[in-house]
Design a protein around this motif. Structure first.
Motif, PDB file in Angstrom:
ATOM      1  N   ARG A   1      -2.736  -0.063  11.690  1.00  0.00           N
ATOM      2  CA  ARG A   1      -2.143  -0.469  10.418  1.00  0.00           C
ATOM      3  C   ARG A   1      -0.891   0.336  10.067  1.00  0.00           C
ATOM      4  N   GLY A   2      -0.384   1.132  11.024  1.00  0.00           N
ATOM      5  CA  GLY A   2       0.847   1.883  10.798  1.00  0.00           C
ATOM      6  C   GLY A   2       0.654   3.254  10.179  1.00  0.00           C
ATOM      7  N   PHE A   3      -0.586   3.742  10.104  1.00  0.00           N
ATOM      8  CA  PHE A   3      -0.811   5.031   9.457  1.00  0.00           C
ATOM      9  C   PHE A   3      -0.379   6.213  10.333  1.00  0.00           C
ATOM     10  N   GLY A   4      -0.486   6.077  11.646  1.00  0.00           N
ATOM     11  CA  GLY A   4       0.030   7.129  12.524  1.00  0.00           C
ATOM     12  C   GLY A   4       1.534   7.263  12.361  1.00  0.00           C
ATOM     13  N   LYS A   5       2.208   6.145  12.323  1.00  0.00           N
ATOM     14  CA  LYS A   5       3.660   6.128  12.117  1.00  0.00           C
ATOM     15  C   LYS A   5       4.010   6.730  10.754  1.00  0.00           C
TER      16      LYS A   5
ATOM     17  N   GLN B   1       6.449   9.916  10.052  1.00  0.00           N
ATOM     18  CA  GLN B   1       7.652   9.782   9.230  1.00  0.00           C
ATOM     19  C   GLN B   1       7.659  10.779   8.076  1.00  0.00           C
ATOM     20  N   ALA B   2       6.502  11.065   7.511  1.00  0.00           N
ATOM     21  CA  ALA B   2       6.416  11.998   6.392  1.00  0.00           C
ATOM     22  C   ALA B   2       6.315  13.454   6.845  1.00  0.00           C
ATOM     23  N   LEU B   3       6.012  13.665   8.099  1.00  0.00           N
ATOM     24  CA  LEU B   3       5.737  15.012   8.602  1.00  0.00           C
ATOM     25  C   LEU B   3       6.902  15.988   8.499  1.00  0.00           C
ATOM     26  N   PRO B   4       8.125  15.644   8.861  1.00  0.00           N
ATOM     27  CA  PRO B   4       9.203  16.641   8.769  1.00  0.00           C
ATOM     28  C   PRO B   4       9.359  17.227   7.362  1.00  0.00           C
TER      29      PRO B   4
ATOM     30  N   ALA C   1       0.250   6.893  22.388  1.00  0.00           N
ATOM     31  CA  ALA C   1       0.750   8.042  21.626  1.00  0.00           C
ATOM     32  C   ALA C   1       2.174   8.400  22.066  1.00  0.00           C
ATOM     33  N   MET C   2       2.408   8.434  23.365  1.00  0.00           N
ATOM     34  CA  MET C   2       3.758   8.755  23.857  1.00  0.00           C
ATOM     35  C   MET C   2       4.774   7.780  23.272  1.00  0.00           C
ATOM     36  N   GLY C   3       4.461   6.493  23.292  1.00  0.00           N
ATOM     37  CA  GLY C   3       5.370   5.492  22.752  1.00  0.00           C
ATOM     38  C   GLY C   3       5.634   5.699  21.277  1.00  0.00           C
ATOM     39  N   LEU C   4       4.594   6.006  20.517  1.00  0.00           N
ATOM     40  CA  LEU C   4       4.744   6.235  19.085  1.00  0.00           C
ATOM     41  C   LEU C   4       5.644   7.432  18.811  1.00  0.00           C
TER      42      LEU C   4
ATOM     43  N   MET D   1       0.843  -1.180   0.000  1.00  0.00           N
ATOM     44  CA  MET D   1       0.000   0.000   0.000  1.00  0.00           C
ATOM     45  C   MET D   1       0.889   1.245   0.000  1.00  0.00           C
ATOM     46  N   GLN D   2       0.623   2.149  -0.899  1.00  0.00           N
ATOM     47  CA  GLN D   2       1.381   3.395  -1.012  1.00  0.00           C
ATOM     48  C   GLN D   2       0.733   4.470  -0.149  1.00  0.00           C
ATOM     49  N   THR D   3       1.550   5.164   0.630  1.00  0.00           N
ATOM     50  CA  THR D   3       1.039   6.282   1.421  1.00  0.00           C
ATOM     51  C   THR D   3       1.814   7.538   1.072  1.00  0.00           C
ATOM     52  N   ARG D   4       1.124   8.659   1.214  1.00  0.00           N
ATOM     53  CA  ARG D   4       1.782   9.957   1.067  1.00  0.00           C
ATOM     54  C   ARG D   4       0.991  11.002   1.833  1.00  0.00           C
ATOM     55  N   LEU D   5       1.706  11.962   2.380  1.00  0.00           N
ATOM     56  CA  LEU D   5       1.114  13.048   3.160  1.00  0.00           C
ATOM     57  C   LEU D   5       0.999  14.260   2.247  1.00  0.00           C
ATOM     58  N   VAL D   6      -0.213  14.746   2.060  1.00  0.00           N
ATOM     59  CA  VAL D   6      -0.443  15.847   1.123  1.00  0.00           C
ATOM     60  C   VAL D   6      -1.226  16.969   1.788  1.00  0.00           C
ATOM     61  N   ALA D   7      -1.033  18.175   1.263  1.00  0.00           N
ATOM     62  CA  ALA D   7      -1.759  19.340   1.767  1.00  0.00           C
ATOM     63  C   ALA D   7      -3.245  19.195   1.455  1.00  0.00           C
ATOM     64  N   TYR D   8      -4.068  19.621   2.379  1.00  0.00           N
ATOM     65  CA  TYR D   8      -5.517  19.528   2.214  1.00  0.00           C
ATOM     66  C   TYR D   8      -5.966  20.193   0.920  1.00  0.00           C
ATOM     67  N   GLU D   9      -5.384  21.338   0.601  1.00  0.00           N
ATOM     68  CA  GLU D   9      -5.820  22.066  -0.594  1.00  0.00           C
ATOM     69  C   GLU D   9      -5.494  21.331  -1.897  1.00  0.00           C
ATOM     70  N   ALA D  10      -4.589  20.355  -1.846  1.00  0.00           N
ATOM     71  CA  ALA D  10      -4.243  19.580  -3.038  1.00  0.00           C
ATOM     72  C   ALA D  10      -5.190  18.392  -3.268  1.00  0.00           C
TER      73      ALA D  10
END
Length: 161
Positions: free
Chosen positions: A96-100, A104-107, A131-134, A1-10
Motif C-alpha cells: 500500500r506504499g507504506f515502505g515508500k 520519503q519521510a526518513l531523511p 527491497a533493492m528496487g524500492l 490517508m495521512q501518514t507521518r513518521l514519528v519517534a517511538y517515544e511520542a
C-alpha cells in the motif's frame, strides 16, 4: 490517508501496543527481524545512539524502523551517517506504499534526531529484489560493496543529503 513518521517515544500507550503487534511475513523475518527484537534493541538498554520511528497511517502504526548512530551503528558505517535497521511494514498493510512513505519521510526525521548527519546508510540482502528496487527508486545509491551477511550477500546503500 495521512501518514507521518514519528519517534517511538511520542506515541501514546495504545499506539505503542499497536507497534508491538506489527508482524511481517515469515519469509521476511531473516532479513528484518521481528518487533520483539526491534523493541528490545530500543527499550532494554536505551541509548542516544538508537531511535525508533513508527509510520502512522491515520494515527495507527503500520510500520516501524530503527536508526542508529555511534556507538551503536555497524562497523562499516561512515561516522557522519545514521544507519537504517529493522524496517518492518505490517504484513496486512504491505503493498500500500507504506515502505515508500517511510523512506520519503526518513531523511527529515533522521536530521531532526541528529542534525549533524550527512547521510543515511543501510545494508540489504542482494537477493531481496523488491527491497533493492524500492531503495534505488527512492534515491539510495549502491556503494558497490558486497559482503557475506547472516543470510546471503548484502549490499551497502547510501542516501546522501
Amino acid at each position: 490517508m495521512q501518514t507521518r513518521l514519528v519517534a517511538y517515544e511520542a506515541l501514546n500507550a495504545v499506539q505503542k501496543q499497536q507497534v508491538g503487534a506489527i508482524e511481517v511475513h515469515p519469509q521476511q523475518l531473516p532479513f528484518c527481524g521481528d518487533m520483539y527484537c526491534a523493541l528490545n534493541t530500543l527499550l532494554v538498554n536505551p541509548s542516544p545512539g538508537v531511535k525508533g520511528l513508527a509510520l502512522l497511517a491515520d494515527e495507527v502504526p503500520v510500520a516501524f524502523l530503527l536508526l542508529k548512530r555511534a556507538p551503536c551503528q555497524p562497523h562499516w558505517a561512515d561516522e557522519h551517517s545514521a544507519t537504517l535497521h529493522a524496517l518492518q511494514v505490517d504484513r496486512h498493510q504491505q503493498g500500500r506504499g507504506f515502505g515508500k512513505a517511510c523512506l520519503q519521510a526518513l531523511p527529515a526525521a533522521a536530521r531532526l534526531a541528529w542534525p549533524q548527519i550527512t547521510a543515511l546508510e543501510l545494508s540489504v540482502d542482494s537477493d531481496n529484489v523488491v527491497a533493492m528496487g524500492l531503495y534505488l527508486q527512492q534515491g539510495w545509491v549502491d556503494r558497490g560493496e558486497a559482503y557475506k551477511g547472516r543470510v546471503g550477500y548484502e549490499r551497502r546503500l547510501a542516501l546522501l543529503f
